[in-house]
Design a protein around this motif. Sequence first.
Motif, PDB file in Angstrom:
ATOM      1  N   LEU A  49       4.607  73.626 -38.669  1.00 14.50           N
ATOM      2  CA  LEU A  49       3.618  72.762 -39.305  1.00 14.50           C
ATOM      3  C   LEU A  49       4.165  72.306 -40.656  1.00 14.50           C
ATOM      4  O   LEU A  49       4.605  73.137 -41.447  1.00 14.50           O
ATOM      5  N   TYR A  50       4.146  71.006 -40.933  1.00 13.94           N
ATOM      6  CA  TYR A  50       4.593  70.491 -42.226  1.00 13.94           C
ATOM      7  C   TYR A  50       3.382  69.933 -42.964  1.00 13.94           C
ATOM      8  O   TYR A  50       2.696  69.041 -42.449  1.00 13.94           O
ATOM      9  N   ILE A  51       3.089  70.493 -44.135  1.00 10.21           N
ATOM     10  CA  ILE A  51       1.907  70.056 -44.877  1.00 10.21           C
ATOM     11  C   ILE A  51       2.390  69.201 -46.054  1.00 10.21           C
ATOM     12  O   ILE A  51       2.782  69.709 -47.116  1.00 10.21           O
ATOM     13  N   ARG A  54       1.559  69.504 -49.808  1.00  7.91           N
ATOM     14  CA  ARG A  54       2.108  70.612 -50.614  1.00  7.91           C
ATOM     15  C   ARG A  54       3.578  70.401 -50.961  1.00  7.91           C
ATOM     16  O   ARG A  54       4.138  71.118 -51.787  1.00  7.91           O
ATOM     17  N   CYS A  55       4.230  69.472 -50.304  1.00  9.34           N
ATOM     18  CA  CYS A  55       5.680  69.293 -50.462  1.00  9.34           C
ATOM     19  C   CYS A  55       6.008  68.688 -51.832  1.00  9.34           C
ATOM     20  O   CYS A  55       5.422  67.681 -52.235  1.00  9.34           O
ATOM     21  N   ILE A  56       6.965  69.304 -52.558  1.00  9.36           N
ATOM     22  CA  ILE A  56       7.351  68.787 -53.873  1.00  9.36           C
ATOM     23  C   ILE A  56       8.705  68.057 -53.807  1.00  9.36           C
ATOM     24  O   ILE A  56       9.291  67.703 -54.832  1.00  9.36           O
ATOM     25  N   GLY A  57       9.215  67.894 -52.597  1.00 11.56           N
ATOM     26  CA  GLY A  57      10.451  67.126 -52.402  1.00 11.56           C
ATOM     27  C   GLY A  57      11.700  67.765 -52.964  1.00 11.56           C
ATOM     28  O   GLY A  57      12.662  67.076 -53.324  1.00 11.56           O
ATOM     29  N   CYS A  58      11.743  69.094 -53.029  1.00  6.94           N
ATOM     30  CA  CYS A  58      12.883  69.780 -53.658  1.00  6.94           C
ATOM     31  C   CYS A  58      14.144  69.787 -52.781  1.00  6.94           C
ATOM     32  O   CYS A  58      15.247  70.035 -53.263  1.00  6.94           O
ATOM     33  N   GLY A  59      13.980  69.593 -51.492  1.00  9.41           N
ATOM     34  CA  GLY A  59      15.134  69.528 -50.588  1.00  9.41           C
ATOM     35  C   GLY A  59      15.682  70.873 -50.125  1.00  9.41           C
ATOM     36  O   GLY A  59      16.684  70.919 -49.407  1.00  9.41           O
ATOM     37  N   GLU A  60      15.021  71.974 -50.501  1.00  5.05           N
ATOM     38  CA  GLU A  60      15.503  73.313 -50.084  1.00  5.05           C
ATOM     39  C   GLU A  60      15.589  73.416 -48.561  1.00  5.05           C
ATOM     40  O   GLU A  60      16.533  73.981 -48.007  1.00  5.05           O
ATOM     41  N   CYS A  61      14.581  72.905 -47.882  1.00  6.52           N
ATOM     42  CA  CYS A  61      14.542  73.028 -46.410  1.00  6.52           C
ATOM     43  C   CYS A  61      15.711  72.281 -45.769  1.00  6.52           C
ATOM     44  O   CYS A  61      16.173  72.641 -44.684  1.00  6.52           O
ATOM     45  N   ILE A  62      16.189  71.258 -46.455  1.00  8.75           N
ATOM     46  CA  ILE A  62      17.319  70.479 -45.924  1.00  8.75           C
ATOM     47  C   ILE A  62      18.603  71.286 -46.092  1.00  8.75           C
ATOM     48  O   ILE A  62      19.408  71.399 -45.169  1.00  8.75           O
ATOM     49  N   GLY A  76       8.107  61.889 -46.884  1.00  6.15           N
ATOM     50  CA  GLY A  76       8.235  63.352 -46.927  1.00  6.15           C
ATOM     51  C   GLY A  76       9.398  63.810 -46.058  1.00  6.15           C
ATOM     52  O   GLY A  76      10.284  63.019 -45.722  1.00  6.15           O
ATOM     53  N   VAL A  77       9.358  65.086 -45.676  1.00 10.57           N
ATOM     54  CA  VAL A  77      10.456  65.633 -44.872  1.00 10.57           C
ATOM     55  C   VAL A  77      10.260  65.258 -43.405  1.00 10.57           C
ATOM     56  O   VAL A  77       9.173  65.420 -42.846  1.00 10.57           O
ATOM     57  N   ILE A  78      11.327  64.740 -42.822  1.00 14.99           N
ATOM     58  CA  ILE A  78      11.286  64.401 -41.391  1.00 14.99           C
ATOM     59  C   ILE A  78      12.123  65.451 -40.670  1.00 14.99           C
ATOM     60  O   ILE A  78      13.220  65.794 -41.116  1.00 14.99           O
ATOM     61  N   ALA A  93      12.322  79.466 -47.099  1.00 10.19           N
ATOM     62  CA  ALA A  93      12.956  78.914 -48.307  1.00 10.19           C
ATOM     63  C   ALA A  93      12.031  77.998 -49.106  1.00 10.19           C
ATOM     64  O   ALA A  93      12.241  77.793 -50.300  1.00 10.19           O
ATOM     65  N   CYS A  94      11.028  77.461 -48.469  1.00  9.27           N
ATOM     66  CA  CYS A  94      10.176  76.471 -49.145  1.00  9.27           C
ATOM     67  C   CYS A  94       9.391  77.120 -50.288  1.00  9.27           C
ATOM     68  O   CYS A  94       8.633  78.067 -50.078  1.00  9.27           O
ATOM     69  N   PRO A  95       9.532  76.611 -51.517  1.00 14.23           N
ATOM     70  CA  PRO A  95       8.847  77.239 -52.654  1.00 14.23           C
ATOM     71  C   PRO A  95       7.352  76.916 -52.720  1.00 14.23           C
ATOM     72  O   PRO A  95       6.623  77.540 -53.476  1.00 14.23           O
ATOM     73  N   SER A  96       6.908  75.930 -51.941  1.00 14.77           N
ATOM     74  CA  SER A  96       5.501  75.544 -52.087  1.00 14.77           C
ATOM     75  C   SER A  96       4.694  75.718 -50.799  1.00 14.77           C
ATOM     76  O   SER A  96       3.633  75.107 -50.650  1.00 14.77           O
ATOM     77  N   GLU A  97       5.222  76.543 -49.898  1.00 17.58           N
ATOM     78  CA  GLU A  97       4.514  76.839 -48.639  1.00 17.58           C
ATOM     79  C   GLU A  97       4.087  75.576 -47.895  1.00 17.58           C
ATOM     80  O   GLU A  97       2.988  75.486 -47.346  1.00 17.58           O
ATOM     81  N   ALA A  98       4.977  74.581 -47.927  1.00 14.72           N
ATOM     82  CA  ALA A  98       4.669  73.328 -47.227  1.00 14.72           C
ATOM     83  C   ALA A  98       5.052  73.385 -45.747  1.00 14.72           C
ATOM     84  O   ALA A  98       4.747  72.460 -44.994  1.00 14.72           O
ATOM     85  N   ILE A  99       5.727  74.460 -45.355  1.00 18.28           N
ATOM     86  CA  ILE A  99       6.092  74.615 -43.941  1.00 18.28           C
ATOM     87  C   ILE A  99       5.523  75.944 -43.451  1.00 18.28           C
ATOM     88  O   ILE A  99       5.724  76.986 -44.072  1.00 18.28           O
ATOM     89  N   GLU A 100       4.773  75.876 -42.368  1.00 22.41           N
ATOM     90  CA  GLU A 100       4.191  77.091 -41.808  1.00 22.41           C
ATOM     91  C   GLU A 100       4.484  77.138 -40.325  1.00 22.41           C
ATOM     92  O   GLU A 100       4.753  76.104 -39.701  1.00 22.41           O
TER      93      GLU A 100
HETATM   94  S1  SF4 Z   1      11.498  73.069 -49.179  1.00 23.46           S
HETATM   95 FE1  SF4 Z   1       9.311  72.718 -49.026  1.00 23.46          FE
HETATM   96  S2  SF4 Z   1       8.763  71.633 -50.887  1.00 23.46           S
HETATM   97 FE2  SF4 Z   1      10.989  71.520 -50.717  1.00 23.46          FE
HETATM   98  S3  SF4 Z   1      11.340  69.559 -49.638  1.00 23.46           S
HETATM   99 FE3  SF4 Z   1      11.258  71.152 -48.069  1.00 23.46          FE
HETATM  100  S4  SF4 Z   1       9.106  71.157 -47.413  1.00 23.46           S
HETATM  101 FE4  SF4 Z   1       9.193  70.061 -49.357  1.00 23.46          FE
END
Ligand code: SF4
Length: 301
Positions: A49-51, A54-62, A76-78, A93-100
């Motif tokens: 689930l991608y919320i 909550r995503c801050i666009g930090c790119g950690e998930c990438i 947002g993240v695709i 890795a996501c710091p803002s719990e945008a992925i569950e």
């Molecule tokens: S790690 Fe989380 S907050 Fe950062 S870009 Fe990915 S989904 Fe967004």
Amino acid sequence: METGVIFDIKKYAIHDGPGIRTTVFFKGCPLSCWWCHNPEGLTMSAQRLYIKERCIGCGECIKVCPQEANSLSPRGVITDQSKCIKCRTCAQACPSEAIEFIGKTSTVDDVVRKIERDIIFYDESNGGVTFSGGEPLMQPGFLLELLDACGKLEIHRTVDTAGYADAKILMSVAERTELFIYDVKHMDSEKHKKYTGVSNEQILSNLELLAGHGANIKVRIPIIPGFNNDNENIDRTGSFISSLPGVSNVNLLKYHDSAIAKYKKIGVKYLLKNVSPSSEHELESIKKRLRKHGLKVKIGG
Ligand code: SF4
Ligand code: SF4
């Protein structure tokens, strides 16, 4: 010990059987009802689930994805679903719990430990545990062990089912269950198949079988305008239920579309379009119609 996949355990539930209950939601269902309000329970596999909010666009998930499945876009993240192996690294890795992730493999002991914490409430309210879903009968080994474990603790057991399962499994479950909440959706098999993905023969014959063996059953009818609320179907349903030995309690569930937001989050299409919930007047007239068949009908869970 059996393990199973669940997607939630809800405490202090008051609409899933008598008294105060803990409801365990099994993941996976053989039906795919257009109005299902638990779409996260449809598949057995975990759902990502991608919320976006909550995503801050930090790119950690990438950075951390071993499959290079993620990319950043103005929306947002695709995620390329064909590459994703559901390893959960991005969620960790996501710091803002945008992925569950929805769905977790649990042991019988894990679940029983959570259920038994509230025994005091069950005792005081004549409540217990309800196994729901999804479809609990889709994970029979796990369900049977849970029922046995709860039986040993003298906890009242309810199984909430759509009844589309092997009759032998159902009968084994019946030996360990104090109450079934059993859905009847439509008496016409073709229409049933179109809106739920399966025909109704097995569901209806299993209900007859259960009733014939003296199971305690409450029938639940979700009232879906334009699908099953016409007089002909209501009369056929009433006549069928009243023919079942010992079955007279019916609950009518009002359709609502509040699950649409969940469908968006998990990327599943909501098929029921332009349907408004029934008015109280309409539900009362369906109730009256079913009562003419000698049934005790309640609106609500
Ligand atoms: S790690 Fe989380 S907050 Fe950062 S870009 Fe990915 S989904 Fe967004
Ligand atoms: S679950 Fe694993 S494979 Fe899928 S997007 Fe996240 S890190 Fe990549």
